[in-house]
Structure formats: C-alpha cells, structure tokens
Design a protein around this motif. Sequence first.
Motif, PDB file in Angstrom:
ATOM      1  N   LYS A  64       0.835  -1.213   0.000  1.00  0.00           N
ATOM      2  CA  LYS A  64       0.000   0.000   0.000  1.00  0.00           C
ATOM      3  C   LYS A  64       0.863   1.254   0.000  1.00  0.00           C
ATOM      4  O   LYS A  64       0.579   2.224  -0.715  1.00  0.00           O
ATOM      5  CB  LYS A  64      -0.916   0.006   1.225  1.00  0.00           C
ATOM      6  CG  LYS A  64      -2.012  -1.044   1.209  1.00  0.00           C
ATOM      7  CD  LYS A  64      -2.816  -0.947   2.497  1.00  0.00           C
ATOM      8  CE  LYS A  64      -3.923  -1.973   2.570  1.00  0.00           C
ATOM      9  NZ  LYS A  64      -4.659  -1.891   3.849  1.00  0.00           N
ATOM     10  N   LYS A  65       1.908   1.244   0.830  1.00  0.00           N
ATOM     11  CA  LYS A  65       2.797   2.404   0.928  1.00  0.00           C
ATOM     12  C   LYS A  65       3.502   2.661  -0.401  1.00  0.00           C
ATOM     13  O   LYS A  65       3.582   3.806  -0.868  1.00  0.00           O
ATOM     14  CB  LYS A  65       3.831   2.159   2.027  1.00  0.00           C
ATOM     15  CG  LYS A  65       4.791   3.317   2.241  1.00  0.00           C
ATOM     16  CD  LYS A  65       5.784   2.997   3.349  1.00  0.00           C
ATOM     17  CE  LYS A  65       6.785   4.138   3.523  1.00  0.00           C
ATOM     18  NZ  LYS A  65       7.792   3.823   4.579  1.00  0.00           N
ATOM     19  N   GLN A  93       1.075   4.141  -2.978  1.00  0.00           N
ATOM     20  CA  GLN A  93       0.861   5.569  -2.739  1.00  0.00           C
ATOM     21  C   GLN A  93       2.029   6.403  -3.249  1.00  0.00           C
ATOM     22  O   GLN A  93       1.830   7.465  -3.858  1.00  0.00           O
ATOM     23  CB  GLN A  93       0.655   5.824  -1.249  1.00  0.00           C
ATOM     24  CG  GLN A  93      -0.652   5.288  -0.698  1.00  0.00           C
ATOM     25  CD  GLN A  93      -0.750   5.432   0.813  1.00  0.00           C
ATOM     26  OE1 GLN A  93       0.211   5.787   1.487  1.00  0.00           O
ATOM     27  NE2 GLN A  93      -1.927   5.155   1.353  1.00  0.00           N
ATOM     28  N   GLU A 131      -6.562   0.287  -4.674  1.00  0.00           N
ATOM     29  CA  GLU A 131      -6.406   0.248  -3.212  1.00  0.00           C
ATOM     30  C   GLU A 131      -7.481  -0.616  -2.544  1.00  0.00           C
ATOM     31  O   GLU A 131      -7.238  -1.218  -1.498  1.00  0.00           O
ATOM     32  CB  GLU A 131      -6.468   1.657  -2.626  1.00  0.00           C
ATOM     33  CG  GLU A 131      -5.284   2.550  -2.957  1.00  0.00           C
ATOM     34  CD  GLU A 131      -5.408   3.244  -4.304  1.00  0.00           C
ATOM     35  OE1 GLU A 131      -4.588   4.136  -4.573  1.00  0.00           O
ATOM     36  OE2 GLU A 131      -6.309   2.905  -5.085  1.00  0.00           O
ATOM     37  N   LYS A 152       2.049   9.230  -6.447  1.00  0.00           N
ATOM     38  CA  LYS A 152       2.481  10.611  -6.261  1.00  0.00           C
ATOM     39  C   LYS A 152       3.612  11.021  -7.200  1.00  0.00           C
ATOM     40  O   LYS A 152       3.607  12.125  -7.749  1.00  0.00           O
ATOM     41  CB  LYS A 152       2.926  10.828  -4.810  1.00  0.00           C
ATOM     42  CG  LYS A 152       1.793  10.839  -3.814  1.00  0.00           C
ATOM     43  CD  LYS A 152       2.313  11.073  -2.402  1.00  0.00           C
ATOM     44  CE  LYS A 152       1.176  11.081  -1.387  1.00  0.00           C
ATOM     45  NZ  LYS A 152       1.685  11.267   0.000  1.00  0.00           N
TER      46      LYS A 152
END
Length: 366
Positions: free
Chosen positions: A114-115, A118, A146, A122
Amino acid sequence: MLLQAVAAVNTVEEQRARWERKRSRTAKELVETEQKYLEQLDLVTTYFVTILKAKGTLQPAVREVIFGLLESIHCTSQILLLHLERGHLELGLEGFCQKLELYGHYAENLEQAKKTLQEQVKKNKAFCRFKKLQESRPEFLGWQLEDLLPLPLQRLHQYKHLFRDLMENTSPDSVEFQYLAKAVKSVSEVSQWVHSTIRSHENSMQLLRVQKLLKGQKTKVLTPGRWYIQEGWLMVVPTKGEEAKRKMFFLFSDILVATKPCHPLHPLNSDKFSCQAVYPLSQCTVDKVFGHTQSQGGLLSLSFPNKTLLLMSSNQEDINNWYLNLTTAIRQLKARPTFVHQKEYLTEQHVSSRDAHTVQEMCQDF
C-alpha cells in the motif's frame, strides 16, 4: 414400541435432510463467492499486473512489492474453483491447504504494498495516468486498486466460516469431513498468523504516533517487543498538600510514561508533550483507593520501590479501564521468564537543573 422406533428413524432422517439442505446451501455459497472473488482478482492480474509487465511502466522490483504473491493466489483460487465446480471437494481442499501460506506472506507484505502504491501514484505520472485509466473501465464497477489489494485477506476470513459451516453439516464418518476438518484447522492457523501480522503493524503505527507526539528524541518509545495499550488524561494527586496536576499518560506493555503538554505558543512543539517520567511496570503494584462502587471517578495507587503515584479521574469507566489495563500489563510482564528490564523508575524532578538533566539522560534508555 414399533411406532417409537419408526418415529426415531423419521426424526434422524429429518435431521439428516436438514443437514443436507444446509450443506447444499453452503456449498453453493462457497462456489458463488469463489467465482466473485476470482473475478475481482482477475481485474488486478489482467488489467494491472499483465499489462504493467508488458509496458514497463513500473520497475520490476516496484511491481513485485505492490502485487507480490497476488498472481500465485489468483492461480490457487482458479484451481480451487475448478475442483469445486466439478464437485471434487476433497481434491480442491487438499491442493488449497498446501498453498495457504501464500495468504500469510501476502499479509506480511500488504502494508508495504500500500505504501509503495501511494508513493508511485504521487511521483510516477505515467503510472498514475495508467491507474486512473484502468480503474475507469466498466468492469471495475467503481473499484480502485487500493480497494482490491486487501481482498485475499477478506476472502481468507470467509473461507474460515464457509469451511466450518460445511464441516458442521457433513457426516463425521465421511471422507469429506476429514478434508474439511483439516481445511478448517489450516485456515484458522493462517488466519491467526494474519491477525498477528495486522496487530503488529497497528501497534508499530501507534508507537510511531506516540514517538512523534513527544518532544525531542530522549524518550525512546519505539522499542522491539513493546506494545501500546492506552493513553489519556489523569490527575496526579501529590502526597503533600499541593494542588493536583493534570497530566497525559501513555501506557505500554512495559512502561507508563507521564507527560505534560508543551507551551501552546511554542513555534515547533505546540502540539507535543514533554516527557516528565517513565515508570517501569516490572516494579509496580496497583491498588484502587476508591472507585469500587458506582461513585463518580476513582483513585489509583501505583507503588514502586521508593515512590507512590496517586492517579485520579472523575470518570468511573475511565478509572476502571486504567486499573484493568495496568493490572493486566503488570501481570503479563511479570509472567515473562525472559524479561530483563530491571531499570530504576524515573520520577518528576522539582529540584536542581542537574537532577532534571539526569532524568532526561535516563529517559534515553527507554
């Protein structure tokens, strides 16, 4: 006598018929939910993993972190569904149980996945555009990537209940019962593994949050083996005739940290707390001074070798929670044979600056 025997036989047959109906409904639900689960996994493997491999939008190492074992889990689900649809429950369960550890390893990597996702959204514009384009397809029904990544863990929870329902409505004398019993045991063990992994991550996030709340780095909250339990405001009642002081306490599995808020006008630390004392629970005993009845609030006495700490709250439920959590933490801590944390407790200092500096130095050890 004959009528009673006939009635008993009818009762047994009726019970068997009920079991069979329940079993048929559960078996049907297992197949239908597996089909739905596989469709959702297809979205990820088809429209993300396969295309990303071809396009090279993500570096292979990054792609592996995000999607990891999802393809293997997808393949395992395909094989299970094939056996279920053909009525080969034993074969399906046998192969599935051999691959169950995939779910445990997937859980261990999920937060990092998940990290990383993300971060890529970005900083990787090409991937961000690709992700939005794929998610806009009608097949996704509004799902985002997600939302789809945690699906295997949600499905594991469903397996646990579906397999158990099937087993409870299957004759213990049948071969299928033995396979179902093994599947229930295996899924329960992996579910516990996943639960522990999730709990450990949540605890790490709590420790990190509290560490960031404390001014400076002298009080080390982030310590291996430490568990966050509770936090809240309590009144510290002085042993002498001074006024009670309101402080923020943080309770962990091995220590109790007393803090006070930093000055609200401080340019950097206005939203933080300053550590005033760290109390090792290995040297602590807790008693209720009052708060045993339904009175408002209560008073706890925390006794250390050379210090007594009186903590008060006007909320009955609050003081009960603190008492329960403190006594449980102390009991579990003292039951650990390998525990070697036998450091002196720290107390709030009101004397010289040299003594105050000593407290801060000792705080570093924690």
